[in-house]
Design a protein around this motif. Structure first.
Motif, PDB file in Angstrom:
ATOM      1  N   ASP A 193       0.942  -0.532  -1.006  1.00  0.00           N
ATOM      2  CA  ASP A 193       1.447  -1.886  -0.792  1.00  0.00           C
ATOM      3  C   ASP A 193       0.816  -2.525   0.438  1.00  0.00           C
ATOM      4  O   ASP A 193       0.615  -3.733   0.492  1.00  0.00           O
ATOM      5  CB  ASP A 193       2.978  -1.842  -0.628  1.00  0.00           C
ATOM      6  CG  ASP A 193       3.689  -1.358  -1.882  1.00  0.00           C
ATOM      7  OD1 ASP A 193       3.181  -1.625  -2.990  1.00  0.00           O
ATOM      8  OD2 ASP A 193       4.734  -0.685  -1.753  1.00  0.00           O
ATOM      9  N   ALA A 194       0.529  -1.703   1.436  1.00  0.00           N
ATOM     10  CA  ALA A 194      -0.028  -2.240   2.687  1.00  0.00           C
ATOM     11  C   ALA A 194      -0.858  -1.174   3.372  1.00  0.00           C
ATOM     12  O   ALA A 194      -0.611   0.025   3.220  1.00  0.00           O
ATOM     13  CB  ALA A 194       1.097  -2.694   3.614  1.00  0.00           C
ATOM     14  N   ARG A 235      -3.283 -10.523   2.795  1.00  0.00           N
ATOM     15  CA  ARG A 235      -2.923 -10.484   1.367  1.00  0.00           C
ATOM     16  C   ARG A 235      -4.108 -10.067   0.511  1.00  0.00           C
ATOM     17  O   ARG A 235      -3.940  -9.734  -0.659  1.00  0.00           O
ATOM     18  CB  ARG A 235      -2.444 -11.873   0.918  1.00  0.00           C
ATOM     19  CG  ARG A 235      -1.227 -12.377   1.673  1.00  0.00           C
ATOM     20  CD  ARG A 235      -1.051 -13.867   1.450  1.00  0.00           C
ATOM     21  NE  ARG A 235      -2.202 -14.611   1.951  1.00  0.00           N
ATOM     22  CZ  ARG A 235      -2.365 -15.917   1.799  1.00  0.00           C
ATOM     23  NH1 ARG A 235      -1.459 -16.630   1.161  1.00  0.00           N
ATOM     24  NH2 ARG A 235      -3.433 -16.510   2.290  1.00  0.00           N
ATOM     25  N   THR A 288       4.743  -5.241   3.147  1.00  0.00           N
ATOM     26  CA  THR A 288       3.423  -5.874   3.210  1.00  0.00           C
ATOM     27  C   THR A 288       2.793  -5.623   4.565  1.00  0.00           C
ATOM     28  O   THR A 288       3.491  -5.401   5.571  1.00  0.00           O
ATOM     29  CB  THR A 288       3.522  -7.397   2.998  1.00  0.00           C
ATOM     30  OG1 THR A 288       4.224  -7.987   4.101  1.00  0.00           O
ATOM     31  CG2 THR A 288       4.239  -7.726   1.686  1.00  0.00           C
TER      32      THR A 288
END
Length: 408
Positions: free
Chosen positions: A373-374, A359, A333
């Motif tokens: 994902d990030a 997020r 993340t």
């Protein structure tokens, strides 16, 4: 920011003039107007230290220009003189006339006022209030449009974040009140082809609003626009000063009369003075600093592209802002990577450029068709030392490994 006497204004004190007049512009390899940024700091989009000369101007104006600049008494006229001088100075830096520059309380406020003024004019004249915007515009553009309750036609971008001119032609086939296209993406750095965009909007009879985030002070000032929204914090000025530049032949109807030189709320006069001083200091060395930053970020891009860390670099490798690099990571993340780097003395950002919530998915990357994902953004502050880049590149592999291990 030198000021002159005026028959309707008292003379500003010598202390104020001295503090608000820039020192000799640095040249060659001599001293630069900024102090060295904090060690490990790589989040210029999130803010950067106020220039020392800008801080002096802010303090001097706080002492001298605290009254309502619209008042006719001594204190009001003195404040008005300081505000007008700052307005003239910024106009010179942007290459426009003083009457085309309006102070706002922030860059996003400048965007919102510009959009409202053009949509309001279209609405009052019974014309289309439809707005055309690129699909990578920031929330500073999208949120005011939502509040205005207008139809927004979002134009596609390619995989680097550059606007699709064919899709723009499609969108411009119907009447619209305004076209909003950023000068460059503060999230991935890609510059937009404003010359081609402006040629199309002019042919369609639609005004072009350009939100130039992280652009001023990082190279040439954009010239292809009808309205230009900028924030002083981008050139190491204060956060409480924004500017909306409006071409003199453009008709717009903001809720607040722009006749006094400000829109979107009462101006912060010390912030305006500091913003003007910072721009005067930065612009003479902007080109040289941009070249230095571009070389540093090109090195980061190359090292990351050659690595085996599960990283993909985003944005255009050439037509981009000189100081921004964004990359995506798999199996981790953004919050975990930011935290792991922070523990190693490196400050970077993750997620959308418009939110601190790591997020929250980035609508910019989604529009580009980038799934990850990030995402991590590195943005070099003015004067960023090479040692900070060295530190980041050395710390990243271990930080990524730790972040992935902690999630496992």
């Amino acid at each position: 920011m030198a000021v002159r006497g005026h028959p309707c204004h008292p003379r500003v004190s010598a202390a104020t003039v001295s503090a608000m007049t820039p020192v000799e512009a640095p040249a060659g390899t001599g001293p630069r107007p900024w102090a060295e940024p904090p060690a490990g700091y790589l989040d210029a989009v999130g803010g950067q230290p106020l220039l020392p000369a800008a801080r002096q101007a802010w303090l001097a104006a706080s002492d001298q220009a605290w009254s309502d600049p619209a008042r006719l008494h001594h204190a009001g006229r003195r404040a008005g003189l300081v505000l007008d001088a700052a307005r003239s100075s910024v106009a010179t830096g942007l290459g426009v006339t003083r009457d085309e520059v309006f102070w706002t309380t922030s860059g996003p406020t400048a965007v919102a006022v510009g959009l409202q003024g053009l949509v309001g004019r279209a609405r009052s004249s019974g014309r289309s209030t439809r707005v055309v915007a690129s699909s990578v515009e920031s929330l500073a553009v999208l949120n005011p449009l939502g509040a205005l309750g207008v139809e927004v036609d979002q134009v596609r971008v390619d995989g680097t974040g550059r606007i699709d001119l064919v899709d723009l032609d499609r969108a411009l086939a119907l009447p619209c009140a305004v076209v909003a296209v950023q000068a460059a993406s503060p999230e991935v750095g890609t510059r937009q082809p404003l010359d081609a965009v402006h040629a199309r909007t002019r042919a369609a009879g639609a005004p072009l609003l350009v939100h130039a985030v992280q652009v001023i002070g990082r190279g040439p000032v954009p010239t292809d626009w009808d309205l230009l929204a900028i924030s002083a914090r981008d050139w190491a000025g204060p956060a409480g000063a924004g500017v909306l530049a409006v071409r003199r032949d453009l008709h717009w109807a903001p809720d607040e009369s722009p006749d006094r030189g400000w829109v979107g709320g009462f101006p912060d006069i010390p912030a305006a003075a500091a913003a003007a001083t910072a721009l005067e200091q930065v612009m003479p060395v902007a080109g040289q600093e941009a070249g230095r930053a571009f070389a540093l970020t090109a090195r980061i891009r190359q090292v990351l592209a050659d690595s085996t860390l599960g990283i993909a670099v985003t944005g255009d490798p050439a037509e981009r802002l000189p100081h921004i690099v964004t990359f995506t990571c798999s199996g981790v993340t953004g919050e975990a990577v930011v935290d792991a780097l922070s523990r190693r003395g490196i400050s970077v950002a993750s997620g959308s450029a418009c939110t601190s919530d790591t997020r929250m998915p980035s609508q910019v990357l989604a529009a580009m068709g980038v799934a990850a994902d990030a995402s991590i953004r590195v943005s070099l502050p003015l004067g960023c030392p090479e040692a900070t880049v060295d530190h980041f590149l050395t710390a990243l592999p271990e930080a990524l490994a730790d972040a992935r291990a902690n999630l496992g």
